[in-house]
Motif scaffolding. Structure first.
Motif, PDB file in Angstrom:
ATOM      1  N   GLN A  80       1.196  -1.085  -0.033  1.00  0.00           N
ATOM      2  CA  GLN A  80      -0.049  -0.132   0.286  1.00  0.00           C
ATOM      3  C   GLN A  80       1.523   1.240   0.166  1.00  0.00           C
ATOM      4  OE1 GLN A  80      -3.032  -1.375   3.376  1.00  0.00           O
ATOM      5  NE2 GLN A  80      -4.320   0.093   1.399  1.00  0.00           N
ATOM      6  N   THR A  81       2.209   0.661   0.646  1.00  0.00           N
ATOM      7  CA  THR A  81       2.597   2.735   0.812  1.00  0.00           C
ATOM      8  C   THR A  81       3.601   2.552  -1.454  1.00  0.00           C
ATOM      9  OG1 THR A  81       2.838   1.932   2.981  1.00  0.00           O
ATOM     10  CG2 THR A  81       4.822   3.903   2.095  1.00  0.00           C
ATOM     11  N   ALA A  82       3.425   1.487  -1.091  1.00  0.00           N
ATOM     12  CA  ALA A  82       4.481   1.635  -2.618  1.00  0.00           C
ATOM     13  C   ALA A  82       3.366   1.917  -3.478  1.00  0.00           C
ATOM     14  CB  ALA A  82       4.984   0.081  -3.398  1.00  0.00           C
ATOM     15  N   PHE A  83       2.228   1.772  -3.388  1.00  0.00           N
ATOM     16  CA  PHE A  83       1.153   2.118  -4.576  1.00  0.00           C
ATOM     17  C   PHE A  83       1.336   3.821  -3.916  1.00  0.00           C
ATOM     18  CE2 PHE A  83      -1.678  -1.799  -4.734  1.00  0.00           C
ATOM     19  CZ  PHE A  83      -1.598  -1.449  -6.416  1.00  0.00           C
ATOM     20  N   LEU A  84       1.486   4.295  -2.945  1.00  0.00           N
ATOM     21  CA  LEU A  84       1.510   5.860  -2.319  1.00  0.00           C
ATOM     22  C   LEU A  84       2.430   6.217  -2.916  1.00  0.00           C
ATOM     23  CD1 LEU A  84       0.106   8.253  -0.883  1.00  0.00           C
ATOM     24  CD2 LEU A  84       1.729   7.555   0.976  1.00  0.00           C
TER      25      LEU A  84
END
Lengths: 302, 138
Positions: free
Chosen positions: A65-69
């Motif tokens: 999810q952080t990579a997506f952000l």
């Protein structure tokens, strides 16, 4: 009566079945006792110490999810902030293998989201090696590796395959009563994802990334609770101690939560959670948190 | 005595393995609900529940994301009730109001810590393995 999600309960319940059938013995085996939790106590956060474990069951957000952000925030791909697969051979203890399985998993997610197929292949191989070393043979089996290769470039499929592999690992650790290893894997992924955000934030990163750092207190609190359940090993105890130091830094970040009524749409089976959290983090706080995260991560990756 | 002890240990292991197998089977069924572009968070949450026992777990939902919670017990849908609260125990959702829907989606505007409770529907099951899965999409 209230129970928290815990795979140990399955063993305890199985033990109870054996006892219920009237089999006695000289000495009862030592099995964790199933204890009901008093609902009133668990409802009152004031009564619980910050890191009290009890039997709480914890979920840690996926590093993906952080990579997506990062991608969504327009941050460029940076290979130099990932843990080199060359470090793999130096991971010899259970602690090192477990946390780095999480670290490489986060790196794998990051490279996948940025469409870096060559790097992703290196990281899937690294994760497989570590998983094998930890005895998780089912999660990264030859079939999964083939599926991963066959789906190169198809992001959704790769992320689904990864999610399945990590879920299988998680199941394996639960089934084999190695929840401590499962917790270390999660913590490795969490710290690596936080490391991404601190590297970006320090270099004049977007507000959305800074806010993500400010929002980590709840997850870290949960993570510490999870790890503390099995922190007898010295390496783990030291790691937890470092994470507690990080918690105090995150605790200084101002955050305001405002409850708002949610809205539910039955037709789409969706509830919109309207509550808001406003977190503001100062540059000096980012610097202090970044330094701590880097130190913890360096200790992990060696 | 030694034989009885060995039998006991064997029975214990067998019962534990069976319980785990039950959970694994349910998790496989439940996984079918993590679809429509949702990605698993890589974790599986399970508990063996009896009667009115409640399983509880704590999680963080990030803002600007959509989550799916799938809840299963037994081999058919609708046997597990779940309730979602914020960290202050303000009520957000229960599937009990929607025919025990086996999954539900949550649009999260702003990052928040949540508590999820799960309980067997007493009209369907008196005991069993409860499985919760979480998926997300950005």
């Amino acid at each position: 009566m209230k129970f928290n999600f815990n795979p140990l309960r399955v063993s305890a319940a199985a033990f109870a079945i054996v006892v219920a059938f009237g089999c006695g013995g000289d000495k009862k085996p030592v099995i964790p006792e199933v204890k009901p939790v008093d609902k009133r106590e668990s409802l009152d956060p004031e009564k619980a110490a910050i890191f009290k474990v009890g039997d709480e069951i914890i979920s840690i957000p996926s590093p993906v999810q952080t990579a997506f952000l990062l991608k969504k925030s327009g941050v460029s791909y940076r290979n130099d902030m990932l843990n080199s697969p060359k470090n793999l051979s130096s991971y010899s203890t259970r602690f090192q293998r477990a946390v780095n399985l999480g670290v490489y998993g986060a790196d794998l997610g990051y490279t996948t989201i940025y469409g870096q197929t060559a790097d992703a292949m290196n990281f899937i191989n690294s994760t497989k090696r570590l998983a094998d070393d930890l005895g998780v043979t089912n999660a990264f089996n030859p079939d999964l590796m083939k599926r991963f290769e066959a789906n190169m470039g198809i992001q959704d499929s790769l992320l689904t395959i990864m999610g399945d592999a990590y879920k299988e690992s998680n199941r394996f650790f639960q089934d084999s009563e190695q929840e401590d290893v499962g917790a270390l894997v999660l913590s490795g992924g969490w710290i690596e994802a936080l490391y991404f955000t601190t590297v970006v934030a320090k270099n004049d990163g977007p507000e959305s990334v800074k806010t993500r750092i400010a929002e980590q207190k709840g997850s870290l609190e949960n993570l510490i609770k999870l790890l503390q359940q099995n922190a007898e090993e010295e390496e783990v105890a030291e790691f937890v101690s470092e994470l507690i130091d990080l918690y105090y830094l995150l605790d200084e970040v101002e955050s305001t939560y405002v409850w708002k009524e949610p809205t539910t749409d039955e037709a789409t089976k969706t509830t919109i959670i309207n509550s808001t959290t406003e977190a503001s983090i100062k540059d000096e706080q980012i610097n202090a948190i970044s330094a701590k995260v880097e130190s913890i991560r360096n200790h992990i990756i060696g | 005595m030694k034989t009885i002890k060995n039998l006991l240990i064997g029975a214990f292991i067998l019962a534990a393995v069976n319980s785990y197998s039950q959970c694994d089977t349910i998790a496989l069924i439940c996984n079918d609900h993590i679809t429509s572009g949702f990605i698993s968070d890589g974790q599986m949450y399970r508990a063996l529940l009896i009667d009115d026992q409640i399983a509880e777990f704590h999680t963080t939902f990030y803002g600007d994301a959509k989550y799916r919670i799938a809840s299963c017990s037994g081999t058919t849908d609708g046997n597990l009730l779940f309730r979602v609260f914020d960290e202050e125990r303000n009520f957000i959702f229960t599937n009990e109001e929607y025919l025990n829907a086996p999954y539900w989606d949550f649009d999260v505007k702003s990052t928040m810590n949540c508590v999820i409770e799960a309980q067997l529907d007493p009209s369907a099951l008196s005991s069993g393995c409860a499985v919760l899965l979480i998926g997300f999409k950005q």
